[in-house]
Design a protein around this motif. Structure first.
Motif, mmCIF file in Angstrom:
data_model
loop_
_atom_site.group_PDB
_atom_site.id
_atom_site.type_symbol
_atom_site.label_atom_id
_atom_site.label_comp_id
_atom_site.label_asym_id
_atom_site.label_seq_id
_atom_site.Cartn_x
_atom_site.Cartn_y
_atom_site.Cartn_z
ATOM 1 N N GLY A 13 29.184 90.696 50.568
ATOM 2 C CA GLY A 13 29.025 91.127 49.191
ATOM 3 C C GLY A 13 29.295 89.957 48.266
ATOM 4 N N ILE A 14 28.380 89.701 47.369
ATOM 5 C CA ILE A 14 28.449 88.667 46.338
ATOM 6 C C ILE A 14 28.805 87.281 46.877
ATOM 7 N N ALA A 15 28.155 86.862 47.946
ATOM 8 C CA ALA A 15 28.440 85.572 48.567
ATOM 9 C C ALA A 15 28.286 84.417 47.581
ATOM 10 N N ARG A 16 27.279 84.485 46.711
ATOM 11 C CA ARG A 16 27.046 83.396 45.750
ATOM 12 C C ARG A 16 28.123 83.304 44.681
ATOM 13 N N LEU A 17 28.860 84.386 44.509
ATOM 14 C CA LEU A 17 29.888 84.405 43.465
ATOM 15 C C LEU A 17 31.302 84.319 44.033
ATOM 16 N N ARG A 18 31.416 83.854 45.250
ATOM 17 C CA ARG A 18 32.710 83.836 45.934
ATOM 18 C C ARG A 18 33.790 83.134 45.107
ATOM 19 N N GLU A 19 33.440 82.015 44.453
ATOM 20 C CA GLU A 19 34.428 81.277 43.663
ATOM 21 C C GLU A 19 34.916 82.085 42.467
ATOM 22 N N ARG A 20 34.052 82.912 41.922
ATOM 23 C CA ARG A 20 34.416 83.704 40.748
ATOM 24 C C ARG A 20 35.055 85.040 41.101
ATOM 25 N N LEU A 21 35.129 85.346 42.354
ATOM 26 C CA LEU A 21 35.622 86.649 42.797
ATOM 27 C C LEU A 21 37.013 86.949 42.269
ATOM 28 N N GLN A 22 37.853 85.942 42.227
ATOM 29 C CA GLN A 22 39.220 86.158 41.761
ATOM 30 C C GLN A 22 39.264 86.613 40.308
ATOM 31 N N ASP A 23 38.235 86.265 39.532
ATOM 32 C CA ASP A 23 38.210 86.614 38.117
ATOM 33 C C ASP A 23 37.666 88.021 37.850
ATOM 34 N N LEU A 24 37.073 88.633 38.851
ATOM 35 C CA LEU A 24 36.499 89.968 38.648
ATOM 36 C C LEU A 24 37.601 91.021 38.568
ATOM 37 N N PRO A 25 37.414 92.013 37.725
ATOM 38 C CA PRO A 25 38.381 93.119 37.679
ATOM 39 C C PRO A 25 38.424 93.854 39.021
ATOM 40 N N ASP A 26 39.559 94.425 39.332
ATOM 41 C CA ASP A 26 39.726 95.145 40.597
ATOM 42 C C ASP A 26 38.706 96.272 40.753
ATOM 43 N N GLU A 27 38.350 96.926 39.655
ATOM 44 C CA GLU A 27 37.383 98.023 39.734
ATOM 45 C C GLU A 27 36.022 97.530 40.226
ATOM 46 N N ILE A 28 35.631 96.344 39.799
ATOM 47 C CA ILE A 28 34.348 95.772 40.240
ATOM 48 C C ILE A 28 34.431 95.401 41.717
ATOM 49 N N LYS A 29 35.539 94.805 42.126
ATOM 50 C CA LYS A 29 35.713 94.452 43.538
ATOM 51 C C LYS A 29 35.648 95.702 44.413
ATOM 52 N N GLN A 30 36.294 96.777 43.959
ATOM 53 C CA GLN A 30 36.275 98.028 44.721
ATOM 54 C C GLN A 30 34.867 98.604 44.790
ATOM 55 N N ALA A 31 34.117 98.503 43.695
ATOM 56 C CA ALA A 31 32.739 99.002 43.683
ATOM 57 C C ALA A 31 31.876 98.198 44.650
ATOM 58 N N LEU A 32 32.050 96.881 44.654
ATOM 59 C CA LEU A 32 31.294 96.039 45.576
ATOM 60 C C LEU A 32 31.658 96.351 47.024
#
Length: 130
Positions: A13-32
């Motif tokens: 999930g979201i391999a291209r955005l791996r570096e930005r993953l830490q900045d995503l809200p937890d709700e978005i991470k859970q949805a992904l």
């Protein structure tokens, strides 16, 4: 993707955005993670349906029962396939041998899910953003 000598695929999930993953809200991470899980389960279910069966209706070496999903990176990566060393012959069925043609189930299942994968992720994120 599966490589020779392995009988599993990795769904990320979201391999291209791996570096930005830490900045995503937890709700978005859970949805992904939910979208990754749905796709991984769809691939697993298709593999179970596609595993070759003999004339008696039994699958080759019980591979239907042993295809599995392993999640990593907080559920954003899913490996689907056979992980038990006793299931080594899944590679021979997937790719074939010199004397037997390939009877793939993992790659066709992955290809069937590929067009739905992005939509699953997008739908889950949209639900959170509403």
């Amino acid at each position: 993707m599966a490589r020779r000598g392995r009988a599993h695929v990795t769904i990320t999930g979201i391999a291209r955005l791996r570096e930005r993953l830490q900045d995503l809200p937890d709700e978005i991470k859970q949805a992904l993670a939910k979208g990754v899980k749905e796709s991984a389960e769809a691939v697993r279910d298709d593999v179970q349906r596609l595993v070759p069966v003999d004339q008696s209706g039994r699958d080759s070496h019980h591979l239907k029962d042993t295809v599995d999903i392993r999640y990593r990176e907080e559920g954003l990566v899913a490996d689907v396939g056979w992980f038990n060393p006793d299931d080594y012959y899944a590679v021979f069925l997937e790719y074939g041998t010199r004397s037997r043609p390939a009877q793939p189930s993992l790659h066709p299942a992955l290809e069937a899910e590929r067009p739905r994968y992005r939509a699953r992720l997008s739908d889950e994120v949209r639900k959170v953003l509403r």
